[in-house]
Design a protein around this motif. Structure first.
Motif, PDB file in Angstrom:
ATOM      1  N   LEU A   1      42.505  65.569 112.521  1.00 63.95           N
ATOM      2  CA  LEU A   1      42.418  64.904 110.667  1.00 63.95           C
ATOM      3  C   LEU A   1      41.490  65.334 109.618  1.00 63.95           C
ATOM      4  O   LEU A   1      41.694  64.431 108.809  1.00 63.95           O
ATOM      5  N   VAL A   2      40.352  66.312 110.107  1.00 68.38           N
ATOM      6  CA  VAL A   2      39.368  66.409 108.594  1.00 68.38           C
ATOM      7  C   VAL A   2      40.590  67.354 107.916  1.00 68.38           C
ATOM      8  O   VAL A   2      40.804  67.027 106.432  1.00 68.38           O
ATOM      9  N   GLU A   3      41.566  68.327 109.014  1.00 67.13           N
ATOM     10  CA  GLU A   3      42.315  68.688 107.760  1.00 67.13           C
ATOM     11  C   GLU A   3      43.311  67.698 106.927  1.00 67.13           C
ATOM     12  O   GLU A   3      43.697  68.384 105.700  1.00 67.13           O
ATOM     13  N   LEU A   4      43.542  67.085 107.646  1.00 68.58           N
ATOM     14  CA  LEU A   4      43.999  65.944 107.437  1.00 68.58           C
ATOM     15  C   LEU A   4      44.017  65.057 105.274  1.00 68.58           C
ATOM     16  O   LEU A   4      44.430  64.570 104.851  1.00 68.58           O
TER      17      LEU A   4
ATOM     18  N   ARG B   1      34.416  63.860 108.461  1.00 70.41           N
ATOM     19  CA  ARG B   1      34.277  64.134 109.918  1.00 70.41           C
ATOM     20  C   ARG B   1      32.696  63.521 110.353  1.00 70.41           C
ATOM     21  O   ARG B   1      32.594  63.261 111.089  1.00 70.41           O
ATOM     22  N   VAL B   2      32.332  63.800 109.413  1.00 76.49           N
ATOM     23  CA  VAL B   2      30.995  62.166 109.689  1.00 76.49           C
ATOM     24  C   VAL B   2      31.530  61.116 111.052  1.00 76.49           C
ATOM     25  O   VAL B   2      30.778  60.559 111.455  1.00 76.49           O
ATOM     26  N   LYS B   3      32.662  60.236 109.622  1.00 81.41           N
ATOM     27  CA  LYS B   3      33.092  59.247 110.282  1.00 81.41           C
ATOM     28  C   LYS B   3      33.893  59.162 111.440  1.00 81.41           C
ATOM     29  O   LYS B   3      33.866  58.882 112.563  1.00 81.41           O
ATOM     30  N   LEU B   4      34.536  60.323 111.712  1.00 84.69           N
ATOM     31  CA  LEU B   4      35.075  60.551 112.852  1.00 84.69           C
ATOM     32  C   LEU B   4      33.931  60.803 114.229  1.00 84.69           C
ATOM     33  O   LEU B   4      34.351  60.688 115.473  1.00 84.69           O
TER      34      LEU B   4
ATOM     35  N   VAL C   1      44.581  55.552 117.757  1.00 83.61           N
ATOM     36  CA  VAL C   1      45.304  55.445 118.768  1.00 83.61           C
ATOM     37  C   VAL C   1      45.052  57.071 119.128  1.00 83.61           C
ATOM     38  O   VAL C   1      44.844  57.763 120.354  1.00 83.61           O
ATOM     39  N   PHE C   2      45.649  57.999 118.033  1.00 84.78           N
ATOM     40  CA  PHE C   2      45.000  59.906 117.516  1.00 84.78           C
ATOM     41  C   PHE C   2      43.583  59.559 118.064  1.00 84.78           C
ATOM     42  O   PHE C   2      43.315  60.091 119.548  1.00 84.78           O
ATOM     43  N   MET C   3      42.795  58.936 117.720  1.00 78.96           N
ATOM     44  CA  MET C   3      41.391  59.365 117.812  1.00 78.96           C
ATOM     45  C   MET C   3      41.036  59.096 119.717  1.00 78.96           C
ATOM     46  O   MET C   3      40.366  59.603 120.305  1.00 78.96           O
ATOM     47  N   SER C   4      41.497  58.059 119.803  1.00 80.20           N
ATOM     48  CA  SER C   4      40.892  57.351 121.975  1.00 80.20           C
ATOM     49  C   SER C   4      42.191  58.293 122.480  1.00 80.20           C
ATOM     50  O   SER C   4      41.316  58.594 124.027  1.00 80.20           O
TER      51      SER C   4
ATOM     52  N   VAL D   1      39.728  42.319 114.770  1.00 81.58           N
ATOM     53  CA  VAL D   1      40.242  42.492 116.447  1.00 81.58           C
ATOM     54  C   VAL D   1      39.620  44.230 116.666  1.00 81.58           C
ATOM     55  O   VAL D   1      40.576  44.896 115.947  1.00 81.58           O
ATOM     56  N   ASN D   2      39.030  44.625 117.407  1.00 78.76           N
ATOM     57  CA  ASN D   2      38.880  45.117 117.685  1.00 78.76           C
ATOM     58  C   ASN D   2      39.621  46.456 118.435  1.00 78.76           C
ATOM     59  O   ASN D   2      39.681  47.047 119.578  1.00 78.76           O
ATOM     60  N   THR D   3      40.693  47.395 117.546  1.00 81.58           N
ATOM     61  CA  THR D   3      41.758  47.947 118.058  1.00 81.58           C
ATOM     62  C   THR D   3      40.911  49.142 119.306  1.00 81.58           C
ATOM     63  O   THR D   3      41.280  49.677 119.800  1.00 81.58           O
ATOM     64  N   MET D   4      39.822  49.723 118.548  1.00 79.88           N
ATOM     65  CA  MET D   4      38.914  51.154 118.965  1.00 79.88           C
ATOM     66  C   MET D   4      38.956  50.578 120.811  1.00 79.88           C
ATOM     67  O   MET D   4      38.436  50.949 121.913  1.00 79.88           O
ATOM     68  N   ALA D   5      38.134  49.125 120.871  1.00 81.40           N
ATOM     69  CA  ALA D   5      37.662  48.548 121.873  1.00 81.40           C
ATOM     70  C   ALA D   5      38.551  48.385 122.360  1.00 81.40           C
ATOM     71  O   ALA D   5      38.433  48.326 123.693  1.00 81.40           O
ATOM     72  N   PHE D   6      39.666  48.064 122.155  1.00 81.75           N
ATOM     73  CA  PHE D   6      41.182  47.932 123.476  1.00 81.75           C
ATOM     74  C   PHE D   6      41.911  48.924 123.983  1.00 81.75           C
ATOM     75  O   PHE D   6      42.116  49.148 125.270  1.00 81.75           O
ATOM     76  N   LEU D   7      41.769  50.360 123.205  1.00 81.34           N
ATOM     77  CA  LEU D   7      42.112  51.215 123.294  1.00 81.34           C
ATOM     78  C   LEU D   7      41.275  51.642 124.998  1.00 81.34           C
ATOM     79  O   LEU D   7      41.840  52.416 125.353  1.00 81.34           O
ATOM     80  N   VAL D   8      40.229  51.629 124.181  1.00 82.31           N
ATOM     81  CA  VAL D   8      39.181  52.508 125.002  1.00 82.31           C
ATOM     82  C   VAL D   8      38.908  51.426 126.205  1.00 82.31           C
ATOM     83  O   VAL D   8      38.323  52.384 127.957  1.00 82.31           O
TER      84      VAL D   8
END
Length: 333
Positions: free
Chosen positions: A11-14, A58-61, A99-102, A324-331
């Motif tokens: 993702l950083v490279e992207l 990278r910091v955010k990720l 989704v990718f991060m999760s 709606v917290n997408t990350m909270a949903f995915l984890v």
């Protein structure tokens, strides 16, 4: 499978690829602009820059990985179907990114209005890491998924509710944004508000489509601030909308104001058509604020002590659509 650190590195490279703005990426952006007239070079660049700066550092990720305690590898990865909108460039990127991060897999249905930019970025990841092909695929029917993220209109959301009701899901409907002004705004703040209103031709759910104003508000500085977007009148699709909305006001003998590229019309509706901005006067600012905060159609509120002027269309990682917290949903899948 891709471990967490490998995903972050990709993702950083992207983000670096987007910022480098090389000939290949420039060509893809130009192709997207030619395919969809609303995706001007200026607005595609703004969207891409926001993605690179706000989502892909990278910091955010690392912060997101730490906050949600993302595992190195998902023990039981799920397939998440994503139905993307196409109102502004790459509006569905954040859903895929979550989704990718999760560590789950994504099956993406791209909007026909925005099927060039994101597909190219994903395929760049394919080039750099073949395993991404197992993690992110494109599809039309999105059958066999374990969960769904779907964005559409109020009408299409009813179909999403029907088809996806048996699965974990987040379904997003029509939303828009508003600004509450008190009359003390500086010229600089009004210039920034003009961006909140006009960026992406006002097509985003984070675009301000309604103003709440004190009585005896002076509209002249506001109209002047929006002169930076007078060039919209050179855009054929926008001009057609402006001419149509102006004709309606004239035929109905309605009062309106304009600087030549946008119509200001007093109306109760939060939603305004392309090239038109609604306004309404208020007696009690706090009462207006209370009502808007409880209104499910409001995405964000701009003004003093609210979303800062000029930032409505610059969402950060945690500015989740529809709150709606997408990350909270995915984890929790």
């Amino acid at each position: 499978m891709l471990n967490l650190q490998h995903r972050i590195d990709l993702l950083v490279e992207l983000g670096k690829y987007i910022k480098a703005d090389g000939p290949e990426w420039q060509g893809i952006k130009q192709k997207a602009s030619l395919t969809n007239a609303w995706f001007t070079n200026e607005f595609v660049d703004i969207s891409a820059t926001n993605i690179a700066n706000n989502f892909l550092s990278r910091v955010k990720l690392d912060e997101v990985a730490s906050k949600y305690e993302l595992p190195n590898l998902q023990k039981s990865p799920k397939t998440v179907g994503i139905v993307m909108a196409g109102n502004i460039p790459m509006v569905g990127f954040h859903d895929w990114l979550c989704v990718f991060m999760s560590g789950h897999s994504a099956m993406i249905k791209l909007s026909s209005k925005d099927n060039i930019l994101l597909e190219h970025l994903i395929k760049k990841l394919y080039e750099w890491e073949d395993k991404v092909k197992q993690n992110t695929i494109f599809g039309e029917l999105l059958k066999g998924c374990d969960a769904y993220l779907a964005t559409g209109s109020d009408n299409t959301s009813r179909y999403f509710d029907y088809y996806f009701s048996k699965y974990p899901h987040i379904i997003r409907r029509n939303r828009t944004s508003a600004a509450i002004l008190d009359g003390s705004e500086t010229i600089e703040e009004l210039n920034l508000l003009s961006d909140d209103i006009n960026m992406y031709f006002g097509l985003g759910c984070r675009n301000v489509t309604k103003l709440y104003l004190p009585h005896n508000y002076d509209f002249i500085p506001l109209l002047g601030a929006m002169n930076k977007y007078l060039y919209f009148f050179e855009h054929n699709k926008y001009k057609n909308n402006y001419d149509y909305q102006l004709a309606i006001q004239l035929l109905n003998n309605k009062y309106y104001m304009t600087n030549g590229s946008i119509l200001l019309v007093e109306a109760s509706s939060l939603y305004s058509p392309i090239s038109q901005l609604h306004y309404e006067h208020y007696e009690n600012r706090e009462l207006v604020l209370e009502n808007l905060k409880s209104n499910p159609s409001v995405q964000c509120l701009v003004g003093h002590r609210l979303t800062p002027f000029g930032t409505a269309q610059c969402p950060g990682w945690e500015d989740y659509a529809d709150d709606v917290n997408t990350m909270a949903f995915l984890v929790t899948l």
